[in-house]
Design an enzyme around this catalytic site. Structure first.
Site, mmCIF file in Angstrom:
data_model
loop_
_atom_site.group_PDB
_atom_site.id
_atom_site.type_symbol
_atom_site.label_atom_id
_atom_site.label_comp_id
_atom_site.label_asym_id
_atom_site.label_seq_id
_atom_site.Cartn_x
_atom_site.Cartn_y
_atom_site.Cartn_z
ATOM 1 N N LYS A 47 -5.624 -1.929 -8.766
ATOM 2 C CA LYS A 47 -4.982 -0.894 -7.947
ATOM 3 C C LYS A 47 -3.860 -0.245 -8.745
ATOM 4 O O LYS A 47 -3.461 -0.713 -9.803
ATOM 5 C CB LYS A 47 -4.417 -1.485 -6.653
ATOM 6 N N SER A 60 -12.755 1.861 -5.059
ATOM 7 C CA SER A 60 -11.420 2.169 -4.546
ATOM 8 C C SER A 60 -10.566 2.927 -5.547
ATOM 9 O O SER A 60 -9.597 3.575 -5.171
ATOM 10 C CB SER A 60 -10.702 0.876 -4.138
#
Length: 227
Positions: free
Chosen positions: A133, A89
């Site tokens: 993230k 990701s």
């Protein structure tokens, strides 16, 4: 005729001279009292006296070793915690299996900033793995996704790092207002990222942030600082 009586011969006792006394030490009687010359006699050992002049040197060594151990503990605990990246990701910055070091002390002195790559557990779930993230929205801001782009308080967010387009807005189907302790996070590879757009992750509260990812230690081809 005179009777004569025989006298027994008695050898004269010789007195030890001064040199002899020095040679035999305390003499036979005194040595016999002390047990010297007898079978199994062990001469008493001399008592060792501590050399107090070495105490300052030893104390300095102990202090220096304690300081080194303290710094090592702080360095490992606050800067050397290792977390493995799960999934792609954050590609191309981080790839699946990359091991990163987490700075746990930086947010004790400062607040998380937009663009920081943070490590957290979604909704504070201790049984879940760590997520990595990038912060996009800050506390109190309004987030909106329009035409695959992120807007902050009505203005388009200009990002100076490589990202992919947003095909799925998830729960952000309109304006999303962040609370005073919440952050909106996205993966750089937004076509393949589970982040604040998903209900299972949602907005990240300040207390859920473990630290800031700052260095990749393995594999060797990705070794270096995290941008």
């Amino acid at each position: 005729m005179k009777q004569t009586t025989k006298r027994r011969y008695r050898p004269k006792r010789r007195k030890p001279n001064k040199a002899g006394r020095r040679w035999f030490g305390l003499g036979k009687v005194a040595r016999r009292r002390r047990g010297e010359g007898q079978l199994g006699y062990v001469r008493p050992k001399k008592k060792l006296r501590p050399k107090w002049e070495y105490l300052p040197i030893i104390g300095r060594w102990v202090f220096e070793i304690a300081i080194v151990c303290l710094f090592a503990y702080v360095a490992v605990w606050y800067f050397g915690q290792r977390v493995s990246t799960v999934g792609d990701s954050m590609s191309p910055i981080l790839r699946n299996g990359d091991v990163v070091l987490v700075n746990r002390i930086v947010y004790n002195a400062t607040t998380p900033k937009r663009g920081d790559i943070i490590v957290f557990k979604p909704k504070g779930n201790e049984n879940d793995h760590y997520y990595i993230k990038r912060i996009v929205g800050l506390p109190g801001e309004t987030i909106e996704i329009i035409e695959n782009r992120v807007y902050i308080d009505g203005e388009r967010l200009e990002e100076d790092y490589e990202t992919t387009n947003i095909d799925d807005v998830g729960v952000v189907d309109g304006e999303l207002k962040l609370a005073g302790d919440e952050y909106f996070v996205l993966g750089d590879n937004r076509e393949n990222s589970e982040d604040s757009r998903n209900a299972d992750v949602g907005n990240v509260k300040r207390e859920y942030i473990y630290g800031k990812a700052w260095f990749v230690v393995s594999p060797s081809e990705h070794f270096g600082f995290v941008n």
